[in-house]
Motif scaffolding. Structure first.
Motif, mmCIF file in Angstrom:
data_model
loop_
_atom_site.group_PDB
_atom_site.id
_atom_site.type_symbol
_atom_site.label_atom_id
_atom_site.label_comp_id
_atom_site.label_asym_id
_atom_site.label_seq_id
_atom_site.Cartn_x
_atom_site.Cartn_y
_atom_site.Cartn_z
ATOM 1 N N UNK A 25 0.836 -1.213 0.000
ATOM 2 C CA UNK A 25 0.000 0.000 0.000
ATOM 3 C C UNK A 25 0.869 1.262 0.000
ATOM 4 N N UNK A 26 1.770 1.314 -1.011
ATOM 5 C CA UNK A 26 2.610 2.498 -1.166
ATOM 6 C C UNK A 26 2.707 2.863 -2.642
ATOM 7 N N UNK A 27 3.423 3.922 -2.940
ATOM 8 C CA UNK A 27 3.498 4.434 -4.307
ATOM 9 C C UNK A 27 4.814 4.080 -4.987
ATOM 10 N N UNK A 28 5.430 2.968 -4.607
ATOM 11 C CA UNK A 28 6.744 2.603 -5.130
ATOM 12 C C UNK A 28 6.737 2.458 -6.655
ATOM 13 N N UNK A 29 5.596 2.148 -7.247
ATOM 14 C CA UNK A 29 5.531 2.001 -8.699
ATOM 15 C C UNK A 29 5.910 3.298 -9.409
ATOM 16 N N UNK A 30 5.701 4.417 -8.756
ATOM 17 C CA UNK A 30 6.043 5.708 -9.367
ATOM 18 C C UNK A 30 7.558 5.896 -9.485
ATOM 19 N N UNK A 31 8.354 5.039 -8.871
ATOM 20 C CA UNK A 31 9.821 5.158 -8.906
ATOM 21 C C UNK A 31 10.440 4.405 -10.085
ATOM 22 N N UNK A 32 9.621 3.813 -10.952
ATOM 23 C CA UNK A 32 10.152 2.927 -11.984
ATOM 24 C C UNK A 32 11.128 3.621 -12.931
#
Length: 161
Positions: free
Chosen positions: A92-99
């Protein structure tokens, strides 16, 4: 506003190679527009998920090797975009935005199972070639304890020896 929706809807239909339907009410046009938008987003996401995430070779390869040597089974380096998306969903975090940062080899993302918790860690590397923790968050972006952070820093010190 109707004109903008109609043009946008038509453009998306052409992009998706779908027939353009005419005769919608304004609400129907908005629904059709939103559906085409959803399909465009889904297609873009699918293309993004199929694009390599980790560069080969990566400056974070030695970090992965050492973490696996020092702490077998605790750390998982996230190598592909599908797994990165799942990490964000599971934690439940926004780590996908770091791709894009990962693709540019600026950072590396790891999942860490430790002390009855699971953590998403973003590692960086400084100008001296030393790895460091940019960010570590538990599930739901909960901050980790000082003891957990201390343990992680102790592991990094062993790598830098």
């Amino acid at each position: 506003e109707v004109d903008q929706y109609a043009r946008d809807y038509g453009r998306m239909c052409i992009e998706l190679n779908r027939p353009i339907r005419l005769g919608y009410s304004f609400r129907g046009l908005i629904r059709a527009h939103d559906e085409m938008s959803r399909l465009i987003t889904h297609r873009a996401l699918e293309q993004d998920l199929n694009t390599p995430l980790v560069t080969i070779p990566s400056m974070f390869d030695p970090l992965e090797t050492e973490l696996n040597r020092l702490c077998p089974g605790e750390f998982e380096r996230i190598h592909d975009a599908r797994r990165l998306l799942k990490e964000g969903e599971d934690q439940h975090n926004c780590v996908f935005s770091r791709r894009q940062m990962i693709r540019n080899d600026y950072v590396s993302i790891f999942h860490w199972n430790y002390a009855d918790g699971s953590y998403t860690i973003q590692f960086g590397k400084d100008q001296f070639g030393l790895f460091h923790v940019d960010e570590i968050k538990g599930k739901y972006n909960v901050e980790c304890s000082v003891a957990i952070l201390r343990r992680l820093n102790d592991i990094l010190l062993q790598i830098h020896e």
